[in-house]
Design a protein around this motif. Structure first.
Motif, mmCIF file in Angstrom:
data_model
loop_
_atom_site.group_PDB
_atom_site.id
_atom_site.type_symbol
_atom_site.label_atom_id
_atom_site.label_comp_id
_atom_site.label_asym_id
_atom_site.label_seq_id
_atom_site.Cartn_x
_atom_site.Cartn_y
_atom_site.Cartn_z
ATOM 1 N N VAL A 110 -20.199 16.609 8.158
ATOM 2 C CA VAL A 110 -20.119 16.507 9.434
ATOM 3 C C VAL A 110 -19.781 18.001 10.022
ATOM 4 N N ILE A 111 -20.487 18.106 10.828
ATOM 5 C CA ILE A 111 -20.633 19.421 11.483
ATOM 6 C C ILE A 111 -20.040 19.287 12.943
ATOM 7 N N PHE A 112 -19.038 19.658 13.519
ATOM 8 C CA PHE A 112 -18.628 19.840 14.921
ATOM 9 C C PHE A 112 -18.952 21.056 15.598
ATOM 10 N N PHE A 113 -19.749 20.969 16.672
ATOM 11 C CA PHE A 113 -20.351 22.119 17.311
ATOM 12 C C PHE A 113 -19.384 21.974 18.677
ATOM 13 N N ILE A 114 -18.425 22.926 18.800
ATOM 14 C CA ILE A 114 -17.586 22.775 20.087
ATOM 15 C C ILE A 114 -18.175 24.297 21.260
ATOM 16 N N PHE A 115 -18.678 23.722 22.226
ATOM 17 C CA PHE A 115 -18.868 24.551 23.187
ATOM 18 C C PHE A 115 -17.669 24.835 24.307
ATOM 19 N N THR A 116 -17.386 25.985 24.392
ATOM 20 C CA THR A 116 -16.078 26.310 25.320
ATOM 21 C C THR A 116 -16.549 27.905 25.987
ATOM 22 N N LEU A 117 -16.281 27.745 27.069
ATOM 23 C CA LEU A 117 -16.537 28.963 28.059
ATOM 24 C C LEU A 117 -15.133 29.615 27.946
ATOM 25 N N GLU A 118 -14.129 29.209 27.675
ATOM 26 C CA GLU A 118 -12.743 29.720 27.677
ATOM 27 C C GLU A 118 -12.189 29.453 26.266
ATOM 28 N N LEU A 119 -12.397 30.298 25.472
ATOM 29 C CA LEU A 119 -12.201 30.290 24.219
ATOM 30 C C LEU A 119 -10.697 30.221 23.932
ATOM 31 N N ASP A 120 -10.073 31.334 24.489
ATOM 32 C CA ASP A 120 -8.501 31.304 24.322
ATOM 33 C C ASP A 120 -7.746 30.092 25.022
ATOM 34 N N PHE A 121 -8.376 29.439 26.189
ATOM 35 C CA PHE A 121 -7.672 28.420 26.788
ATOM 36 C C PHE A 121 -7.806 27.295 25.883
ATOM 37 N N PHE A 122 -9.094 27.121 25.247
ATOM 38 C CA PHE A 122 -9.179 26.084 24.213
ATOM 39 C C PHE A 122 -8.503 26.014 23.022
#
Length: 191
Positions: A110-122
């Protein structure tokens, strides 16, 4: 007498609009079912493109991603795209625990792709609510979604891929037991 007539007219008007609304709703439901079939037909057999410049999140460590991850994994992989700036979307990762428990038995990853514009916040706010000990691919440019032309429905952002990254099935197994059953059948037929 005029009052009774106007009240009856209001009642009939309300009933008429309810009937029209129900008819439109049923028609839209039928169209949605057709769209699901169209989406499945569109996606099956397509190749998923993995972009460059992704990061691997393992625990709290971020490292540049090695391209071999996409090709050196087991015969099958389930790839799911998650919008990392949505707290409830990130929390749904924990629902994958049961499916992850079958990885060795069914020979898939299983590969989870997580898109975030705010990496530190995430990392500081949402990631702490993920309890699964797993590696996650972080995409801060949204190239995965753009390159693969994903649509905005979570049901169509999870794919069963073969070893060549060709889509064999589509759908999110945490939302639908039938999808999980189909994924297992596809994998078992290739073992």
């Amino acid at each position: 007498m005029k009052n009774i007539f106007s009240q009856d007219l209001k009642n009939y008007s309300i009933i008429f609009f309810l009937v029209v609304f129900i008819c439109i709703s049923c028609k839209n439901e039928k169209n949605n079912k057709l769209n699901i079939a169209e989406q499945v037909d569109y996606w099956i057999g397509r190749e998923i493109i993995f972009p460059d410049s992704l990061m691997l999140l393992n625990g709290r460590d971020l490292t540049p991603l090695n391209d071999s991850l996409y090709y050196d994994v087991k015969n099958y992989k389930i790839v799911t795209y998650i919008y990392g700036d949505c707290h409830s979307c990130v929390e749904e990762i924990n629902k994958w625990e049961e499916i992850l428990s079958f990885q060795n038995e069914y020979n898939f990853e299983v590969i989870f792709f997580i898109f975030t514009l705010e990496l530190d916040f995430f990392l500081n706010n949402y990631y702490k609510d993920v309890f699964l000990k797993h590696s996650y691919i972080i995409d801060t440019t949204d190239k995965f979604e753009i390159n693969n032309r994903l649509i905005g429905y979570k049901e169509f952002q999870t794919f069963l891929l073969d070893s060549n990254n060709i889509i064999k099935s589509i759908g999110n197994p945490i939302y639908n037991e039938k999808v999980w059953k189909l994924y297992r059948e596809v994998i078992e037929n290739q073992l």
